[in-house]
Structures are given as structure tokens and as C-alpha cells.
Write a protein that holds these residues in place. Sequence first.
Motif, short mmCIF file in Angstrom:
data_model
loop_
_atom_site.label_atom_id
_atom_site.label_comp_id
_atom_site.label_asym_id
_atom_site.label_seq_id
_atom_site.Cartn_x
_atom_site.Cartn_y
_atom_site.Cartn_z
N ALA A 67 3.92 83.60 43.59
CA ALA A 67 5.16 84.10 42.98
C ALA A 67 4.93 84.47 41.53
N MET A 68 5.70 85.41 41.04
CA MET A 68 5.58 85.91 39.68
C MET A 68 5.73 84.79 38.66
N HIS A 69 4.90 84.84 37.61
CA HIS A 69 4.90 83.88 36.50
C HIS A 69 4.40 82.49 36.89
N THR A 70 3.81 82.35 38.07
CA THR A 70 3.18 81.10 38.53
C THR A 70 4.09 79.88 38.30
N PRO A 71 5.21 79.78 39.02
CA PRO A 71 6.08 78.61 38.89
C PRO A 71 5.35 77.34 39.32
N VAL A 72 5.51 76.28 38.55
CA VAL A 72 4.84 75.02 38.84
C VAL A 72 5.27 74.47 40.20
N GLU A 73 6.53 74.69 40.58
CA GLU A 73 6.99 74.16 41.85
C GLU A 73 6.29 74.82 43.04
N VAL A 74 5.93 76.10 42.90
CA VAL A 74 5.18 76.77 43.96
C VAL A 74 3.77 76.19 44.05
N THR A 75 3.15 75.99 42.89
CA THR A 75 1.81 75.40 42.88
C THR A 75 1.81 74.03 43.56
N GLU A 76 2.84 73.23 43.28
CA GLU A 76 2.95 71.90 43.91
C GLU A 76 3.00 72.02 45.43
N ARG A 77 3.79 72.97 45.89
CA ARG A 77 3.96 73.13 47.34
C ARG A 77 2.65 73.55 48.02
N VAL A 78 1.95 74.50 47.41
CA VAL A 78 0.69 74.97 47.99
C VAL A 78 -0.40 73.92 47.87
N TRP A 79 -0.36 73.15 46.80
CA TRP A 79 -1.36 72.10 46.60
C TRP A 79 -1.34 71.10 47.75
N GLU A 80 -0.15 70.79 48.26
CA GLU A 80 -0.05 69.87 49.39
C GLU A 80 -0.77 70.44 50.62
N LYS A 81 -0.59 71.74 50.87
CA LYS A 81 -1.28 72.38 51.99
C LYS A 81 -2.79 72.39 51.77
N LEU A 82 -3.18 72.63 50.54
CA LEU A 82 -4.60 72.69 50.22
C LEU A 82 -5.28 71.33 50.42
N ARG A 83 -4.62 70.28 49.99
CA ARG A 83 -5.20 68.94 50.14
C ARG A 83 -5.41 68.60 51.60
N ALA A 84 -4.50 69.02 52.44
CA ALA A 84 -4.62 68.74 53.87
C ALA A 84 -5.79 69.51 54.49
N ALA A 85 -6.06 70.72 53.96
CA ALA A 85 -7.12 71.56 54.52
C ALA A 85 -8.51 71.14 54.03
N ALA A 86 -8.58 70.48 52.87
CA ALA A 86 -9.86 70.01 52.30
C ALA A 86 -10.88 71.12 52.15
N PRO A 87 -10.56 72.21 51.45
CA PRO A 87 -11.54 73.30 51.28
C PRO A 87 -12.57 72.97 50.20
N ASP A 88 -13.62 73.79 50.13
CA ASP A 88 -14.58 73.65 49.03
C ASP A 88 -14.58 74.86 48.12
N CYS A 89 -13.66 75.82 48.35
CA CYS A 89 -13.50 76.96 47.44
C CYS A 89 -12.17 77.64 47.71
N LEU A 90 -11.79 78.51 46.79
CA LEU A 90 -10.56 79.29 46.90
C LEU A 90 -10.91 80.78 46.91
#
Length: 354
Positions: A67-90
Amino acid sequence: MDAFDYTPLQGRVVFGQGALARIPDELSQLGCSRAFVLSDPYHAKTAAAKVLDLLGDRAVGSSTDAAMHTPVEVTERVWEKLRAAAPDCLVSLGGGSTTGLSKALALRTGLPQIAVPTTYAGSEATPILGQTEKGRKTTLRSLKVLPRVIVYDIDLTLAMPAYLSVVSGMNAMAHAVEALYAKDGNPVTSMLAEHGIAALAGALPVIAADIQNLMARSDALFGAWACGNCLGTVGMALHHKLCHTLGGSFDLPHAETHTVILPHAAAFNQSAAPEALERVARALDADSAGAGFFDLAQSLGAPTSLKAIGMSESDLDKAAEIATSAPYWNPRPIDRAAIRALLEDAYHGRRPSR
């Protein structure tokens, strides 16, 4: 030659037609095998889907929430998905919003990034992250958010609408303008800045007439990288401060805000940085930087007033207050009355006289 300091940014650039197909190899060169792919709703079924297909089972998760201007709440939401996926890069594909989300996640996780820009924002070439929280946009500078690889595929820009191409290109040129009068400027960055402005100023009118013009698209994408590299290697000043204020506090569209403010910020600093802005005028093939940017935007159908992009006149006082509430460097000293007058001119779309 005057004395100067210059620290080049680490990172690899892959540039050309069809470069998207090289992402799997770039992943391997980083020693990675589990990618989390970031994009936005616009690219979800096209280029982002192609990245997922190219990576196959090496793509362990994805998000289209940028989302535009990188809202912190969006980052929080995606971070939860990322932690579950356990990637080694973006792997991020999209404009500045997607790149910003990737950087915000890299800051939290330390994961390496492969950035695939589809606009001319230039943020992929910088160690700078801008985030919005509770109506205020703040920025930070850290090598943790600098992408390790940037993949510039000219083909990804061929479908970018003419309007978006123009405002995105104006946004990119703003980075180079401020680099030319930066407090920590240097001849290497200044050379890139002038070259980047000239490349974009020459390419945008051609793209506005023919969005499929391959040579103009190539020149514009190179110009975007050059201008973004400037943003990454030196500090910014008034223009970026005003745009962060207007975007973060009043939710104005990012590229359009840069397009409207750039002529006025350039004119404001003309008397304090004449040599730098003469170089800008030369790159634009114009008599002056401020008027040159205004005329370029107007001729290509881009907005030239804050009123046209949703700013309320009643908010100008508040914007001037926020923009001058904390001291920051600028070649011309900042005071509230002068910034209020600048915003007034920008609100009404008055052409700078210089």
C-alpha cells in the motif's frame, strides 16, 4: 577538483529486455532457495504470477498487500504471513509501495531482497525506508533495507500508462535535483544526477505519445536507476520533506505530489544553489529548473496543483507547520512563512517565474 567523500552502494543490477527470467539464477547466486514474493493487486495476475511460476516450489509464500506510503499496520499483517512461511529471501515486484513493504520486512528480518521495479520510483536503489504510522511519515537510512539485487526488465514497463509513466518519472527526477545541491554532494553522484534527469526528460514526451516505444522505455528505466542511486548516496532536503509531509499526513498520492512540488522546491532554492539548478535546467533543455519542470509536467498532462490531487486549502497552514516543525538542512534557510507561500503557489498551480 574539490575534496569530496563518496561511498558507493553495494548491490547488483540486472538490466535488459526479458530480465525477469533471470530471477531464479539470481536467487541461486544469493544462496537462497525459499522466496517470499511481494506484489500489489495490479500485478498479482500478470508479472507477479510469472515470478511465482518461474520460482516454482522455491516460492514459499506471497502477498499482494502493498500500500502507498508503507503503512506500519500493513507491514505487521504481512509479517505474520512471512513468519509462517519461513523464507530465506524476499522478491518484490511492483512500484515504490511494494519496494517499501519489502524494505520494511527486511528491516525486521534481515532477509536479502531481490527488487523488480515496474515504475520509475527509484527507491529500489536506496538504503532508505519511508513508513507511515498514525498520520506521520518518517524515514530511516540503513543498509539492512538496501536490496541485494535489482532486476530491471524493460518489458515490465511497456504497459505502464502514459500518465503513471510521467508522474513516476517526475518523482525520479526529484531525487537527482536534490542530489545536485545536497550538503554531502560529490562529483560522481552529480554526474549521475544530471544524466538521469536528461534521460528521463528526453524519454517522457516520447512515452506519453507512444507507451510501447522501446528505446524511450529503456532510457527512462536507466534514468530512474541513476536518479534512485543519487537518492541512495546523498542526503535530501526541502522537496522530499514537503512530499513526505503531504503524503504521510494528508494521504496525497506519492508520485503526483512529487510532480506538483518539484517546480516550486526548485524555484525556492534557485537563489541559494544557482550552479546546481543551472545544471538541472541544462538537463531539461529549459531556461530555468522550476519553470522547466512545471512546463514539462503541464505539457504531458500531469497535475500541476495540490488542489488537483486532493489537497484541501484549509490544510495548508497545518502542512506548513508540520514541514517546519523539526529543523533540517536545505541550501536556502527554511521558515514557516516562506514554506506557507510555496504551498500556496503549489496549491493553485502557479507557474514559477524561475
